[in-house]
Design an enzyme around this catalytic site. Sequence first.
Site, PDB file in Angstrom:
ATOM      1  N   HIS A   9       0.564   5.513   0.951  1.00  0.00           N
ATOM      2  CA  HIS A   9       0.085   6.405   1.558  1.00  0.00           C
ATOM      3  C   HIS A   9       0.227   7.707   0.800  1.00  0.00           C
ATOM      4  CE1 HIS A   9      -0.156   4.516   5.540  1.00  0.00           C
ATOM      5  NE2 HIS A   9       1.008   3.775   5.284  1.00  0.00           N
TER       6      HIS A   9
ATOM      7  N   HIS B  94       0.776  -1.245  -0.024  1.00  0.00           N
ATOM      8  CA  HIS B  94       0.093   0.113   0.001  1.00  0.00           C
ATOM      9  C   HIS B  94       0.811   1.217  -0.127  1.00  0.00           C
ATOM     10  CE1 HIS B  94       0.593  -0.789   4.438  1.00  0.00           C
ATOM     11  NE2 HIS B  94       0.200   0.418   4.378  1.00  0.00           N
TER      12      HIS B  94
END
Length: 141
Positions: A107, A105
């Site tokens: 940010h 992932h």
Amino acid sequence: MTSQTYDANNIFAKILKGEIPCHKVYEDNDTLAFMDVMPQAPGHLLVIPKVGSRNLLDADPAVLAKLFPVVQKLAVAARDAFEADGVLISQFNEAAVGQTVFHLHVHVVPRKEGEALKPHSGKMEDHAVLAAHAEKVKACL
């Protein structure tokens, strides 16, 4: 160095399977973006590939090639939506550097000069605030 495996029951995998709700900002065939429930700044969102990988270290380069143009698109939208002076893009690989969810992932955190980042742990943001922030970003896509 020990190699770690991908856990198909991590929280982001559960979000992808629809088992856990999220405040969705963007979705296509390969990626999903949603608001971080413990944002470090208003508009903090996460971009994940739909294909499971633990992090950047074991990700298929083809997945990365599809992920990062979406990260860029969302960084521009988040910057515009929150009238930010800049955008922090961060991505962690393994627990030693702060990764806590072991699904790749990225940010995306819009930043205003002089405003400190909040800690990324502790209290979850109000869902109405997250929903409103998601709508602001979507309006800029």
